[in-house]
Design an enzyme around this catalytic site. Structure first.
Site, PDB file in Angstrom:
ATOM      1  N   GLY A   9      -9.482   3.466 -49.305  1.00  0.00           N
ATOM      2  CA  GLY A   9      -9.145   4.858 -49.070  1.00  0.00           C
ATOM      3  C   GLY A   9     -10.222   5.540 -48.255  1.00  0.00           C
ATOM      4  CB  ALA A  10     -11.404   9.028 -48.199  1.00  0.00           C
ATOM      5  CG  MET A  11     -15.521   7.949 -50.899  1.00  0.00           C
ATOM      6  SD  MET A  11     -16.882   8.621 -49.929  1.00  0.00           S
ATOM      7  CE  MET A  11     -18.240   7.670 -50.586  1.00  0.00           C
ATOM      8  CE  LYS A 188     -19.795  11.592 -56.665  1.00  0.00           C
ATOM      9  NZ  LYS A 188     -19.734  10.208 -56.172  1.00  0.00           N
ATOM     10  CG  ASN A 196     -13.056  15.393 -57.833  1.00  0.00           C
ATOM     11  OD1 ASN A 196     -12.253  14.960 -57.025  1.00  0.00           O
ATOM     12  ND2 ASN A 196     -14.341  15.064 -57.806  1.00  0.00           N
ATOM     13  CD  GLU A 274     -10.822   8.009 -59.495  1.00  0.00           C
ATOM     14  OE1 GLU A 274     -11.192   6.822 -59.503  1.00  0.00           O
ATOM     15  OE2 GLU A 274     -11.402   8.901 -58.846  1.00  0.00           O
TER      16      GLU A 274
END
Length: 313
Positions: A9-11, A188, A196, A274
């Site tokens: 995906g993006a990361m 994190k 998020n 998630e």
């Protein structure tokens, strides 16, 4: 180094692109067929800090990974938390005796799943503060700077971890070894546990969220719940440091205009989130330790309501 990006995906696209540019042998594995088709046809197209870059990186569907002849030196895991087990089962044939697994997933507790497939001395837990986005299948938007920390789960794995760090830094990914990765993961998780869910529910980027009057009280309450749970697991969070890190997300000149990954998953792509591995994990751990977590519990419920309303899959 022969590297699998498990979850493109993006990361995963960011890490795959940067490692590919550093002349590693990289393949991408994912479950989004349209994304893979675009990459295989047109290359991975990235807006890389305002410059268009096209990278020809082989991309495969995870359900056909057992057909791939590729003995990986390193697997970097970027799946969604709830997809980790299926991904690891899918790529098991490419895991050799010396393969290292670097887990950079959001959330907590992923080492339990990884130990089903590799021994502890082959697992590296990491935490990354890079950002990335997808503007469509095969198209990534990569901006800003970042870094990552990692630690071997085994006391004998430091030398292997240092080799991985050298490869990552050869790709300008700013990696370093940490002796306290669980603390970094919790810090994190605090960022993810605020930015998020709140941006997703409130349909906001991080800068606009940070400009609202009630945000400090809400963020403080969520972070306090994370800190109370972390303390039961031997992690003492520096609350001032964590709150400063969260507030840095509001800066419009750096990453403030970014919509977090959960927003991209649910609002943009109607995918399940998630949340159960971030705020939901804190709520479950809170029950275990007798810690009240009303904000994390409520935010988890709100996200699940939003998932149902949008028909997320």
């Amino acid at each position: 180094m022969k590297i699998i990006i498990a979850g493109a995906g993006a990361m995963g696209s960011r890490f795959g692109l940067m490692l590919h540019q550093a002349h590693n042998d990289v393949i991408l594995i994912d479950g989004w067929q349209d994304h893979l088709d675009h990459i295989n046809r047109d290359g991975l197209i990235a807006d890389f800090n305002g410059q268009e870059i096209v990278a020809k990186i082989p991309a495969y569907h995870q359900d056909h990974a057992n057909e791939i002849d590729f003995d990986a030196d390193l697997i970097i895991v970027f799946t969604k938390a709830m997809q980790l087990d299926h991904m690891m089962a899918s790529i098991q044939n490419m895991i050799g005796d010396q393969t290292k697994i670097l887990c950079l997933l959001n959330g907590l507790g992923h080492e339990d799943t990884l130990e089903k497939y590799v021994s502890k001395d082959h697992i590296l837990l990491g935490n990354t503060m890079w950002t990335a986005g997808l503007t469509g299948p095969g198209k990534a938007k990569l901006f800003g700077d970042g870094y990552l920390e990692l630690q071997s789960l085994s006391t004998t794995g430091k030398a292997a971890a240092d080799k991985v760090i050298d490869v990552l830094n050869g790709a300008k990914l700013n990696a370093k070894y940490s002796e306290h990765i669980l603390s970094s993961i919790y810090r994190k998780a605090c960022v993810n546990g605020t930015m998020n869910g709140l941006c997703t529910i409130l349909d906001s980027n991080m800068a606009d969220l940070g400009a609202t009057a009630p945000i400090d009280d809400i963020v403080n309450s969520i972070v306090n719940e994370f800190a109370a749970v972390a303390k039961h697991e031997g992690v003492e969070l520096d609350l001032d440091q964590v709150l400063a890190q969260i507030k840095s997300c509001y800066d419009r000149e750096t990453i403030g205009l970014h919509y977090p990954s959960m927003y991209q998953d649910l609002i943009t792509n109607q995918r399940l989130t998630e949340i159960d591995y971030i705020n939901g994990a804190i709520a479950r751990k809170g029950q275990k330790y007798g810690v009240a977590t009303p904000y994390c519990s409520f935010l988890t419920q709100l996200i699940h309501c939003k998932e149902e309303l949008l028909g997320a899959k």
